[in-house]
Write an enzyme that holds these catalytic residues in place. Sequence first.
Site, PDB file in Angstrom:
ATOM      1  N   SER A   1       3.571  -8.352  -1.229  1.00 41.24           N
ATOM      2  CA  SER A   1       2.699  -9.425  -0.747  1.00 41.24           C
ATOM      3  C   SER A   1       3.014 -10.747  -1.408  1.00 41.24           C
ATOM      4  O   SER A   1       2.643 -11.794  -0.896  1.00 41.24           O
ATOM      5  CB  SER A   1       1.240  -9.113  -1.080  1.00 41.24           C
ATOM      6  OG  SER A   1       0.891  -7.842  -0.672  1.00 41.24           O
TER       7      SER A   1
ATOM      8  N   ASN B   1      -1.299 -14.655   2.789  1.00 39.90           N
ATOM      9  CA  ASN B   1      -1.847 -14.482   1.439  1.00 39.90           C
ATOM     10  C   ASN B   1      -1.906 -15.805   0.682  1.00 39.90           C
ATOM     11  O   ASN B   1      -2.790 -16.009  -0.145  1.00 39.90           O
ATOM     12  CB  ASN B   1      -1.039 -13.458   0.652  1.00 39.90           C
ATOM     13  CG  ASN B   1      -1.366 -12.050   1.110  1.00 39.90           C
ATOM     14  OD1 ASN B   1      -2.315 -11.846   1.866  1.00 39.90           O
ATOM     15  ND2 ASN B   1      -0.586 -11.088   0.685  1.00 39.90           N
TER      16      ASN B   1
ATOM     17  N   GLU C   1       4.539 -10.190   8.810  1.00 37.71           N
ATOM     18  CA  GLU C   1       5.336 -11.321   8.341  1.00 37.71           C
ATOM     19  C   GLU C   1       6.733 -10.800   7.998  1.00 37.71           C
ATOM     20  O   GLU C   1       6.869  -9.895   7.173  1.00 37.71           O
ATOM     21  CB  GLU C   1       4.686 -11.964   7.109  1.00 37.71           C
ATOM     22  CG  GLU C   1       3.423 -12.745   7.458  1.00 37.71           C
ATOM     23  CD  GLU C   1       2.663 -13.255   6.224  1.00 37.71           C
ATOM     24  OE1 GLU C   1       2.022 -14.302   6.331  1.00 37.71           O
ATOM     25  OE2 GLU C   1       2.699 -12.591   5.173  1.00 37.71           O
TER      26      GLU C   1
ATOM     27  N   HIS D   1       6.120  -7.487   5.888  1.00 43.53           N
ATOM     28  CA  HIS D   1       4.785  -7.485   5.277  1.00 43.53           C
ATOM     29  C   HIS D   1       3.717  -7.149   6.312  1.00 43.53           C
ATOM     30  O   HIS D   1       3.373  -7.971   7.160  1.00 43.53           O
ATOM     31  CB  HIS D   1       4.516  -8.857   4.629  1.00 43.53           C
ATOM     32  CG  HIS D   1       3.214  -8.922   3.903  1.00 43.53           C
ATOM     33  ND1 HIS D   1       2.298  -9.923   4.093  1.00 43.53           N
ATOM     34  CD2 HIS D   1       2.671  -8.072   2.992  1.00 43.53           C
ATOM     35  CE1 HIS D   1       1.243  -9.688   3.325  1.00 43.53           C
ATOM     36  NE2 HIS D   1       1.448  -8.592   2.652  1.00 43.53           N
TER      37      HIS D   1
HETATM   38  N1  LIG Z   1      -3.483  -3.500  -0.321  1.00 39.85           N
HETATM   39  C1  LIG Z   1      -3.220  -4.408   0.593  1.00 39.85           C
HETATM   40  O1  LIG Z   1      -4.149  -4.886   1.264  1.00 39.85           O
HETATM   41  C2  LIG Z   1      -1.809  -4.831   0.857  1.00 39.85           C
HETATM   42  C3  LIG Z   1      -1.517  -5.518   2.049  1.00 39.85           C
HETATM   43  C4  LIG Z   1      -0.174  -5.845   2.326  1.00 39.85           C
HETATM   44  C5  LIG Z   1       0.810  -5.544   1.416  1.00 39.85           C
HETATM   45  N2  LIG Z   1       0.497  -4.898   0.246  1.00 39.85           N
HETATM   46  C6  LIG Z   1       1.609  -4.570  -0.669  1.00 39.85           C
HETATM   47  O2  LIG Z   1       1.959  -3.215  -0.453  1.00 39.85           O
HETATM   48  C7  LIG Z   1       2.465  -2.645  -1.656  1.00 39.85           C
HETATM   49  C8  LIG Z   1       1.650  -1.396  -1.976  1.00 39.85           C
HETATM   50  O3  LIG Z   1       0.291  -1.776  -2.214  1.00 39.85           O
HETATM   51  P1  LIG Z   1      -0.918  -0.744  -2.050  1.00 39.85           P
HETATM   52  O4  LIG Z   1      -2.160  -1.551  -2.030  1.00 39.85           O
HETATM   53  O5  LIG Z   1      -0.614   0.176  -0.929  1.00 39.85           O
HETATM   54  O6  LIG Z   1      -0.838   0.036  -3.450  1.00 39.85           O
HETATM   55  P2  LIG Z   1      -1.474   1.449  -3.831  1.00 39.85           P
HETATM   56  O7  LIG Z   1      -1.677   1.405  -5.279  1.00 39.85           O
HETATM   57  O8  LIG Z   1      -2.624   1.767  -2.954  1.00 39.85           O
HETATM   58  O9  LIG Z   1      -0.309   2.500  -3.463  1.00 39.85           O
HETATM   59  C9  LIG Z   1       0.923   2.552  -4.111  1.00 39.85           C
HETATM   60  C10 LIG Z   1       1.495   3.957  -3.969  1.00 39.85           C
HETATM   61  O10 LIG Z   1       2.824   3.960  -4.478  1.00 39.85           O
HETATM   62  C11 LIG Z   1       3.043   5.205  -5.128  1.00 39.85           C
HETATM   63  N3  LIG Z   1       4.173   5.093  -6.050  1.00 39.85           N
HETATM   64  C12 LIG Z   1       4.206   4.514  -7.270  1.00 39.85           C
HETATM   65  N4  LIG Z   1       5.431   4.624  -7.799  1.00 39.85           N
HETATM   66  C13 LIG Z   1       6.197   5.278  -6.903  1.00 39.85           C
HETATM   67  C14 LIG Z   1       7.555   5.703  -6.872  1.00 39.85           C
HETATM   68  N5  LIG Z   1       8.364   5.476  -7.899  1.00 39.85           N
HETATM   69  N6  LIG Z   1       8.008   6.368  -5.795  1.00 39.85           N
HETATM   70  C15 LIG Z   1       7.199   6.607  -4.752  1.00 39.85           C
HETATM   71  N7  LIG Z   1       5.905   6.214  -4.727  1.00 39.85           N
HETATM   72  C16 LIG Z   1       5.405   5.564  -5.781  1.00 39.85           C
HETATM   73  C17 LIG Z   1       1.710   5.489  -5.791  1.00 39.85           C
HETATM   74  O11 LIG Z   1       1.577   6.872  -6.075  1.00 39.85           O
HETATM   75  C18 LIG Z   1       0.708   4.994  -4.744  1.00 39.85           C
HETATM   76  O12 LIG Z   1       0.339   6.030  -3.870  1.00 39.85           O
HETATM   77  C19 LIG Z   1       2.359  -3.733  -2.717  1.00 39.85           C
HETATM   78  O13 LIG Z   1       3.609  -4.392  -2.811  1.00 39.85           O
HETATM   79  C20 LIG Z   1       1.310  -4.670  -2.145  1.00 39.85           C
HETATM   80  O14 LIG Z   1       1.448  -5.970  -2.600  1.00 39.85           O
HETATM   81  C21 LIG Z   1      -0.788  -4.530  -0.033  1.00 39.85           C
END
Ligand SMILES: NC(=O)c1ccc[n+]([C@@H]2O[C@H](COP(=O)([O-])OP(=O)(O)OC[C@H]3O[C@@H](n4cnc5c(N)ncnc54)[C@H](O)[C@@H]3O)[C@@H](O)[C@H]2O)c1
Length: 596
Positions: free
Chosen positions: A121, A192, A154, A142
Amino acid sequence: MAREFTSVGVVGLGTMGAGIVEVFARNGIDVVAVEISEAALERGRVTLTGSTDRAVAKGKLAEADRDALLSRVNFQVGLDALHSVDLVIEAVPEHLDLKQRIFAELDRVCKPEAILATNTSSLSVTEISVATTRPNQVIGIHFFNPAPVMKLVEVVRTVVTSAEVVADVEALCERLGKVDVTINDRAGFIANALLFGYLNHAVSMFESRYATREDIDAAMKLGCGLPMGPLALMDLIGLDTAYEILDTMYRRGGRDRRHAPVPLIKQMVTAGLLGRKSGRGFYTYERAGSPVVVPDEQTPVASESALADGARGIAKVGVVGSGTMATGIIEVFAKAGYEVVSVTRGAEKSAKVFESVKTSLNKGVVRGKLSEADRDAALGRINWSATLEHLADVDLVVEAVVEELSVKKALFASLDEICKPGVVLATTTSSLPVIDVAMATQRPADVVGLHFFNPAPIMPLIEVVQTIRTSAETTTTAKAVCATLGKTGVVCGDRSGFIVNALLFPYLNDAVKMLEASYSTADDIDYAMKLGCGYPMGPFELLDVVGLDVSLAIQRELYLELREPGFAPAPLLEHLVTAGYLGRKSGRGFRDHTRR
Ligand SMILES: NC(=O)c1ccc[n+]([C@@H]2O[C@H](COP(=O)([O-])OP(=O)(O)OC[C@H]3O[C@@H](n4cnc5c(N)ncnc54)[C@H](O)[C@@H]3O)[C@@H](O)[C@H]2O)c1
């Protein structure tokens, strides 16, 4: 010919990853879904089946289609399973070193022609790409939360991403039924960059007890038509993720103080209050991962009756003024059964207001929302006057005259002379300090702000503004009155912009700055906020409706009161106003309305 993607990999099945898996599998693409451990894999599987089961229950997905969808997903622990996919999307936590490690590993495991994408993000896609030997095949894709619902994607190209890869990914987004905007690699991209300053500001309002969580969220939902309030959205995003995004944006985005994470966020993350995913964040949820909010110690207790809370009885209401707001407010009170005394500056003005109220009530009759008898009764409850002396026996006065402090102060001084003791004196000001108006009287404890939104008969929100001198009884009475009008009264402090304008206008101003910096177009920025965040209008559409002059004036007030450098009005906004491009009302603002 765009590249065919028959199988993709998703790394990390958390909040975003599980949703992204669903998007691909729903569109007939095989997915290798990868997690770090069996336990995390199982959590991802539960999230995916939970989401698809809900879609079946809502009749949005046939059972057979759900089964087919799930059969396309191959759950695996470890990146080695990704050796033959055409594209990988990484959705692991927002840490640069972790993402770089994963990309170096993906570069080793994946076939040479595979595209490697990140769902980051806020981190630099360029910095992630250089961890591989194929930075020209690295791109940002994204998605928005929840990925199966939000239409926007995005697409982030770095200076080395090949044009072919960009085109292939754009075609893929289309196949997924998404709308993509393609942009360069900058902190927060479009959505964002505009959203997180607002979210952080809302958290700081909550942290400083400026308003309750329920009132902050209700204000933005009801005042701006947003699908959810900022604190509920923080819970959906995840506070750990939000913290990392803010922190990165602060460091990458020019150290704008508005992105420095509010201390409370870090404290909550440390305490394990991550939002929905952990079952508790700003709100408490039924269980971890559930969207259902349950009451907790901060939930306001609904009382038996307002009078039991200490509210004063209000039966007769005076409304001073003859403009758009006064007219709407007279209608609202009369329709709700109050006896109304309208005071204008003369019979001619009263006749005009009467006609407007009648026309508006008639529309209600035509639409079947009001009976003719109710219309007549409402009109019959209004007394028309041109002298303030007729307000001697009302229980509440709502002032809605011109937005000039000297005029309002003089009026309140007169009301103080005329009105009976115990009356609640309310101002509808949207930008002046309520305390200035209150101090024009000898009874500041009885003075409160009642900030209605335009059009008053339709908008469901009223901001109840309490000054440092307003008594609890006055605030309780004002809130109770809002409820009898069928509206939600949110209580806030006496600061410039109250809740809604203080959160809304800096965001609009930021959108203008983004346009001014040529990062994106007005159309794409509008799309991003509508399709990525569910806003009813994009910032430029809204600015043209509100009026650029009005927006500039509000932004200036916020800047002057808070001295926050990031609130300084965008030069482009000032220039457009100087040029007479005021929005719809002048035929041209950010868009030309004369040719549509
Ligand atoms: N939460 C949001 O609203 C949102 C929206 C758009 C983008 N994002 C982006 O998406 C990405 C993930 O965010 P999220 O909110 O889903 O996080 P999250 O914490 O909910 O999930 C992350 C997952 O990654 C897994 N993980 C960690 N290390 C790992 C590895 N080495 N191999 C495989 N899996 C692994 C974890 O077990 C976890 O299930 C981030 O870059 C975030 O910025 C988040």
